[in-house]
Design an enzyme around this catalytic site. Structure first.
Site, PDB file in Angstrom:
ATOM      1  N   LYS A  96       0.813  -1.224   0.000  1.00 17.71           N
ATOM      2  CA  LYS A  96       0.000   0.000   0.000  1.00 17.71           C
ATOM      3  C   LYS A  96       0.847   1.276   0.000  1.00 17.71           C
ATOM      4  O   LYS A  96       0.416   2.294  -0.534  1.00 17.71           O
ATOM      5  CB  LYS A  96      -0.957   0.007   1.184  1.00 17.71           C
ATOM      6  CG  LYS A  96      -2.170  -0.895   0.970  1.00 17.71           C
ATOM      7  CD  LYS A  96      -3.283  -0.576   1.943  1.00 17.71           C
ATOM      8  CE  LYS A  96      -4.522  -1.388   1.640  1.00 17.71           C
ATOM      9  NZ  LYS A  96      -4.351  -2.826   2.006  1.00 17.71           N
ATOM     10  N   GLU A 118     -10.378   7.369   4.199  1.00 21.63           N
ATOM     11  CA  GLU A 118     -11.014   6.486   5.162  1.00 21.63           C
ATOM     12  C   GLU A 118     -10.134   5.248   5.267  1.00 21.63           C
ATOM     13  O   GLU A 118      -9.266   5.009   4.434  1.00 21.63           O
ATOM     14  CB  GLU A 118     -12.404   6.068   4.687  1.00 21.63           C
ATOM     15  CG  GLU A 118     -12.403   5.097   3.507  1.00 21.63           C
ATOM     16  CD  GLU A 118     -12.098   5.769   2.187  1.00 21.63           C
ATOM     17  OE1 GLU A 118     -12.359   6.979   2.073  1.00 21.63           O
ATOM     18  OE2 GLU A 118     -11.597   5.084   1.275  1.00 21.63           O
ATOM     19  N   SER A 383       1.679  -9.710  -0.902  1.00 13.61           N
ATOM     20  CA  SER A 383       1.376  -8.274  -0.800  1.00 13.61           C
ATOM     21  C   SER A 383       1.710  -7.664   0.552  1.00 13.61           C
ATOM     22  O   SER A 383       1.929  -6.455   0.642  1.00 13.61           O
ATOM     23  CB  SER A 383      -0.100  -8.031  -1.125  1.00 13.61           C
ATOM     24  OG  SER A 383      -0.931  -8.850  -0.313  1.00 13.61           O
TER      25      SER A 383
HETATM   26  C1  LIG Z   1      -5.131  -3.878   1.576  1.00 16.53           C
HETATM   27  C2  LIG Z   1      -4.405  -5.102   1.300  1.00 16.53           C
HETATM   28  C3  LIG Z   1      -4.767  -5.958   0.227  1.00 16.53           C
HETATM   29  C4  LIG Z   1      -5.977  -5.719  -0.634  1.00 16.53           C
HETATM   30  O1  LIG Z   1      -5.936  -4.560  -1.394  1.00 16.53           O
HETATM   31  P1  LIG Z   1      -5.737  -4.612  -2.983  1.00 16.53           P
HETATM   32  O2  LIG Z   1      -6.055  -3.214  -3.385  1.00 16.53           O
HETATM   33  O3  LIG Z   1      -6.687  -5.607  -3.535  1.00 16.53           O
HETATM   34  O4  LIG Z   1      -4.330  -4.982  -3.234  1.00 16.53           O
HETATM   35  C5  LIG Z   1      -3.997  -7.068  -0.016  1.00 16.53           C
HETATM   36  N1  LIG Z   1      -2.929  -7.368   0.749  1.00 16.53           N
HETATM   37  C6  LIG Z   1      -2.549  -6.580   1.795  1.00 16.53           C
HETATM   38  C7  LIG Z   1      -1.373  -6.986   2.590  1.00 16.53           C
HETATM   39  C8  LIG Z   1      -3.275  -5.432   2.101  1.00 16.53           C
HETATM   40  O5  LIG Z   1      -2.898  -4.668   3.141  1.00 16.53           O
END
Ligand SMILES: *Cc1c(COP(=O)(O)O)cnc(C)c1O
Length: 404
Positions: A96, A118, A383
């Site tokens: 993010k 938000e 992610s």
């Molecule tokens: C917020 C988040 C997601 C989901 O958000 P996307 O916009 O779909 O990428 C996925 N993995 C993590 C670790 C997150 O914090």
């Protein structure tokens, strides 16, 4: 379709990816969003903006994040080789920050003083508060009272980073009300502030901007994977909430002979309220200022959704994902909570990497593909890291002995 010019061709000027996207805004905000679009389109070509963003990524975020070959996990699943793009090693522990630093730098170039957003689980709030601290901007995060009570460590992080956390006390006191509240706050102060969306969702230009800021993930990963193996991966996989980490990984591979998979949460099952598998069950509609595929009731209101991963718990999906599905370029599948928790513990015990529960969805899907044995190599976007999920996991699944 030829994807060589895809990123230039989509979205179009009105923010459409085929029939999805656009900007459905209250009249007062139309000029404010037009200002953001125009500023972004100028600034993203400026060498000063590009070199500053590069410096930030390298020196502050710790990019490039590595690609890692999971030899132990691969062995456990058969002969397919599983690799991770380690966005969990990005500063603040998830992808993010990639778009939050871009949004913060844009705000700075536009002369804005404040970032407004938000947050649901608090991940976007923490990443944005980090960007605000870095750029010396004010930060106002709207958050439902229910979420504030559930996510105390993230609320504390935001406050330590200097953000103001505004509790939202109406309705269900969760994400949807927080979106309304943040939007209203932005409407009252758009001259001095910018609204920063946390995924490839919302009105144009956000699905495009957030995609562009996340593109670094796929560009790095493609080069790193080729350096490591001499080849492209056979398949790439990412989890899809709004879809930012997925578009980030996918972009660089669209024109390659690589199979692409987005993974949605099937949660506890296929009944309404038990999952957030938008592209599996949804229909076209409008939510939060954009047109896409949504999980909705007969009257068009958003359906209740559930996911074990709060970052995937959203009744919509970025318009570009709906488009890529219709084009047949990306396949969207799903995994259940149980498959996800299994992957969470297997990756932790076998590789020493505790993933975010969101990311564990993508790992679970790759493990299923590996067990089916249809592909030689899979690159998964990890992610984020799982520190934020420790309490929840221990409380509900203990230390995972039943999964080993
Ligand atoms: C917020 C988040 C997601 C989901 O958000 P996307 O916009 O779909 O990428 C996925 N993995 C993590 C670790 C997150 O914090």
């Amino acid at each position: 379709m030829d994807f060589r010019t895809y990123v230039k061709d989509y979205p179009n000027k009105e923010g459409y990816f085929g029939e999805y996207g656009g900007a459905f805004l209250p009249p007062q905000l139309i000029p404010a969003f037009a200002e953001i679009t125009e500023a972004y389109q100028t600034i993203c070509h400026s060498s000063q903006f590009i070199s500053e963003l590069r410096r930030i990524r390298k020196e502050f975020q710790g990019r490039p994040t590595p690609v890692y070959h999971c030899e132990n996990l691969s062995r456990l699943c058969g002969s397919t080789q599983i690799y991770l793009k380690r966005e969990d090693l990005n500063h603040t522990g998830a992808h993010k920050l990639n778009h939050c630093m871009g949004e913060g730098l844009l705000a700075k170039f536009m002369g804005k003083k404040k970032l407004i957003a938000e947050t649901g689980a608090g991940q976007h709030g923490v990443a944005l508060a980090t960007a605000a601290a870095f750029f010396g901007l004010e930060c106002e995060i709207h958050m439902g009272e229910v979420d504030i009570a559930k996510q105390a460590p993230n609320v504390a992080r935001m406050k330590i980073l200097g953000a103001t956390v505004v509790p939202v006390t109406h309705g269900l006191k969760t994400l949807k009300e927080a979106v309304d509240s943040a939007f209203e706050a932005y409407m009252n102060q758009y001259q001095d502030s910018i609204y920063c969306i946390g995924s490839v969702v919302g009105p144009h230009p956000f699905p495009m901007m957030v995609r562009d800021f996340q593109a670094v993930v796929g560009i790095e990963a493609r080069e790193q994977f080729i350096d490591m193996t001499g080849n492209l991966p056979d398949a790439i996989v990412a989890c899809v909430g709004g879809g930012s980490n997925a578009t980030g990984l996918f972009g660089a591979f669209l024109n390659d002979p690589v199979d692409i998979y987005g993974v949605e949460p099937m949660g506890r099952g296929s009944d309404i309220g038990d999952h957030a598998a938008t592209l599996t069950f949804g229909k076209k509609g409008i939510l939060h200022g954009f047109e896409s595929i949504l999980l909705q009731e007969a009257d068009g209101s958003p359906s209740p959704v559930y996911s074990i991963a709060s970052g995937l718990d959203y009744p919509g999906v970025g318009p570009e994902h709906a488009f890529l599905r219709d084009l047949g370029r990306v396949t969207y599948g799903s995994v259940t909570d149980d498959e996800t928790v299994d992957a969470f513990f297997k990756l932790s015990r076998n590789e020493g990497i505790i993933p975010a529960i969101e990311s564990a969805h993508a790992v679970a899907y790759a493990m299923k593909m590996a067990r089916a044995g249809a592909v030689g190599s899979i690159l998964v976007n990890c992610s984020g890291r799982g520190d934020k999920d420790m309490d929840y996991i221990i409380e509900n699944y203990g230390f995972g002995d039943k999964y080993l």
